[in-house]
Write a protein that holds these residues in place. Sequence first.
Motif, PDB file in Angstrom:
ATOM      1  N   LYS A   1       0.826  -1.218   0.000  1.00  0.00           N
ATOM      2  CA  LYS A   1       0.000   0.000   0.000  1.00  0.00           C
ATOM      3  C   LYS A   1       0.856   1.263   0.000  1.00  0.00           C
ATOM      4  O   LYS A   1       0.473   2.291  -0.567  1.00  0.00           O
ATOM      5  N   ASP A   2       2.007   1.203   0.651  1.00  0.00           N
ATOM      6  CA  ASP A   2       2.871   2.394   0.679  1.00  0.00           C
ATOM      7  C   ASP A   2       3.827   2.446  -0.513  1.00  0.00           C
ATOM      8  O   ASP A   2       4.750   3.264  -0.545  1.00  0.00           O
ATOM      9  N   GLY A   3       3.614   1.549  -1.504  1.00  0.00           N
ATOM     10  CA  GLY A   3       4.389   1.597  -2.750  1.00  0.00           C
ATOM     11  C   GLY A   3       5.689   0.828  -2.728  1.00  0.00           C
ATOM     12  O   GLY A   3       6.400   0.773  -3.722  1.00  0.00           O
ATOM     13  N   LYS A   4       6.013   0.201  -1.594  1.00  0.00           N
ATOM     14  CA  LYS A   4       7.257  -0.559  -1.508  1.00  0.00           C
ATOM     15  C   LYS A   4       7.043  -1.983  -2.036  1.00  0.00           C
ATOM     16  O   LYS A   4       5.986  -2.571  -1.817  1.00  0.00           O
ATOM     17  N   PRO A   5       8.052  -2.533  -2.717  1.00  0.00           N
ATOM     18  CA  PRO A   5       7.897  -3.902  -3.247  1.00  0.00           C
ATOM     19  C   PRO A   5       7.931  -4.954  -2.132  1.00  0.00           C
ATOM     20  O   PRO A   5       8.734  -4.859  -1.202  1.00  0.00           O
ATOM     21  N   VAL A   6       7.044  -5.935  -2.225  1.00  0.00           N
ATOM     22  CA  VAL A   6       7.000  -7.046  -1.282  1.00  0.00           C
ATOM     23  C   VAL A   6       7.281  -8.334  -2.047  1.00  0.00           C
ATOM     24  O   VAL A   6       6.611  -8.626  -3.044  1.00  0.00           O
ATOM     25  N   VAL A   7       8.271  -9.083  -1.618  1.00  0.00           N
ATOM     26  CA  VAL A   7       8.686 -10.299  -2.324  1.00  0.00           C
ATOM     27  C   VAL A   7       8.055 -11.529  -1.679  1.00  0.00           C
ATOM     28  O   VAL A   7       8.137 -11.702  -0.456  1.00  0.00           O
ATOM     29  N   GLU A   8       7.432 -12.362  -2.505  1.00  0.00           N
ATOM     30  CA  GLU A   8       6.871 -13.627  -2.032  1.00  0.00           C
ATOM     31  C   GLU A   8       7.568 -14.776  -2.751  1.00  0.00           C
ATOM     32  O   GLU A   8       7.589 -14.820  -3.984  1.00  0.00           O
ATOM     33  N   TYR A   9       8.156 -15.687  -1.999  1.00  0.00           N
ATOM     34  CA  TYR A   9       8.814 -16.857  -2.596  1.00  0.00           C
ATOM     35  C   TYR A   9       7.795 -17.981  -2.771  1.00  0.00           C
ATOM     36  O   TYR A   9       7.068 -18.314  -1.838  1.00  0.00           O
ATOM     37  N   GLN A  10       7.717 -18.539  -3.967  1.00  0.00           N
ATOM     38  CA  GLN A  10       6.778 -19.619  -4.282  1.00  0.00           C
ATOM     39  C   GLN A  10       7.416 -20.961  -3.920  1.00  0.00           C
ATOM     40  O   GLN A  10       8.024 -21.629  -4.752  1.00  0.00           O
ATOM     41  N   GLU A  11       7.247 -21.347  -2.642  1.00  0.00           N
ATOM     42  CA  GLU A  11       7.951 -22.521  -2.126  1.00  0.00           C
ATOM     43  C   GLU A  11       7.467 -23.836  -2.735  1.00  0.00           C
ATOM     44  O   GLU A  11       8.188 -24.826  -2.749  1.00  0.00           O
ATOM     45  N   GLU A  12       6.217 -23.857  -3.213  1.00  0.00           N
ATOM     46  CA  GLU A  12       5.643 -25.117  -3.686  1.00  0.00           C
ATOM     47  C   GLU A  12       5.818 -25.342  -5.189  1.00  0.00           C
ATOM     48  O   GLU A  12       5.381 -26.363  -5.715  1.00  0.00           O
ATOM     49  N   GLU A  13       6.427 -24.399  -5.882  1.00  0.00           N
ATOM     50  CA  GLU A  13       6.428 -24.456  -7.346  1.00  0.00           C
ATOM     51  C   GLU A  13       7.424 -25.456  -7.933  1.00  0.00           C
ATOM     52  O   GLU A  13       7.188 -26.017  -8.993  1.00  0.00           O
ATOM     53  N   LEU A  14       8.555 -25.660  -7.292  1.00  0.00           N
ATOM     54  CA  LEU A  14       9.593 -26.525  -7.861  1.00  0.00           C
ATOM     55  C   LEU A  14       9.321 -27.988  -7.520  1.00  0.00           C
ATOM     56  O   LEU A  14       8.993 -28.313  -6.388  1.00  0.00           O
ATOM     57  N   LEU A  15       9.486 -28.837  -8.520  1.00  0.00           N
ATOM     58  CA  LEU A  15       9.331 -30.283  -8.312  1.00  0.00           C
ATOM     59  C   LEU A  15      10.706 -30.917  -8.113  1.00  0.00           C
ATOM     60  O   LEU A  15      11.587 -30.783  -8.958  1.00  0.00           O
TER      61      LEU A  15
END
Length: 534
Positions: free
Chosen positions: A168-182
């Motif tokens: 909301k304050d314009g700062k980037p938030v990083v989310e790691y997709q832990e379930e994506e790699l097989l």
Amino acid sequence: MSAPKKERWTADSSSGPAATTSGGTASEAEVRSSGGSCLWAGRGRLPRLGGRAGMAAAASGAGAGAAQEKQFPPALLSFFIYNPRFGPREGEEENKILFYYPNEVEKNEKIRNVGLCEAIVQFTRTFSPSKPAKSLHTQKNRQFFNEPEENFWMVMVVRNPIIEKQSKDGKPVVEYQEEELLDKVYSSVLQQCYSMYKLFNGTFLRAMEDGGVKLLKERLEKFFHRYLQTLHLQSCDLLDIFGGISFFPLDKMTYLKIQSFINRMEESLSIVKYTAFLYNDQLIWSGLEQDDMRILYKYLTTSLFPRHIEPELAGRDSPIRAEMPGNLQHYGRFLTGPLNLNDPEAKCRFPKIFVNTDDTYEALHLIVYKAMSAAVCFMIDASIQPTLDFCRRLDSIVGPQLTVLASDICEQFNINKRMSGSEKEPQFKFIYFNHMNLAEKSTVHMRKTPSVSLTSVHPDLMKILGDINSDFTRVDEDEEIIVKAMSDYWVVGKKSDQRELYVILNQKNANLIEVNEEVKKLCATQFNNIFFLD
């Protein structure tokens, strides 16, 4: 999948050690053995087979905020090879490291990372002495371990895919997709790294015997410095697990012509030890052992052939034809070796490959010769150095006959295509793999290269296929799994008698019985001579 026995074009009945699905991730860290049992975990979740499609549905309904999301695919963070026996005492830890990418990393960090991996492997041996850790799950990355030769460890660290959102304050938030790699996909990629190295350099142990640690380090640096640049981890999928071979469909008469051609060539060129014949990047015949042909096929179709793409169907009187070096009576040319046979200074250098490394350990020169869409690989003993005269003789013998044969194959293929008729786009896509002869067929992939995996289905469906495959490897029995994705697609996995079939059906209103009937029809039309258990 376990390595097949050394019998020509057969495989053993075991489907290899089971691997874990990536659905069973943990929010902190998780160490898994190759047997699939969880050895130690933080706060984790149980696997959900259809969960990926659900995630996709949730993402698609996220509203306007989704437009500001940035997605970053998985990336290679580091890759290293070490041997714990080379630096057993304190202060000698650096001697363990045989290769490390990226090389710019500070020495102490290299030692620390290698030490951590060594500790994880030793810790997991407590629970499973014969099958230590194969992967380590953390929030930000996934580490994969492979011991291709005794005490030689290869480690690949892959960053998890990232979604970057704006807060909301314009700062980037990083989310790691832990379930994506097989796990199975990237463990297979790591095993391929070793197989490709071994094809061109032989085993680690042989390098040690030839010139000690110094020679081994030089070979590793020379090979992996270039090879790692060709790894495109975002393009890896189920086909990387199989590492299969696409076979070209032929009628009996044309196949006999090819067999006759190979016999004549091996008789005329007596120094030829092994031969392989391909058409349209698909294998027709090979004299190599199965494991060796599998990795050679991958090199040919993903590296050598793409570098030599040309207008194959140019007419005999076209300008392209006139510029071709060598004998103008045919379309043949060397893909490895001399570029111009008319140049007396032409170099006759051919790549050296190593086959049967578990048995007779043969070093061979690889001669690849192509005419139109047909390519033939001649392998001769590495102790014999081919001369320019030999190359000219090979060109004069093979070139005209291979050109005619390539035309015959093309003509027969077009006749068969017309007879089968041009059918409308089917409502299903499938991937088929046979563990016994490594035969692979996919209508899901429109294009599969090291850098591009262009599929005709959504990536989430490909991940469901990977999950089903992971389930198959946990049990030895034949079985069938049917999943309905949130996107209304039906995904069917069928494992029967060392064969695996994966089908994606686009039938929104179908029920379980109707889906089962459709799969039976597919087996009857596409695999009419292959027995699938019901």
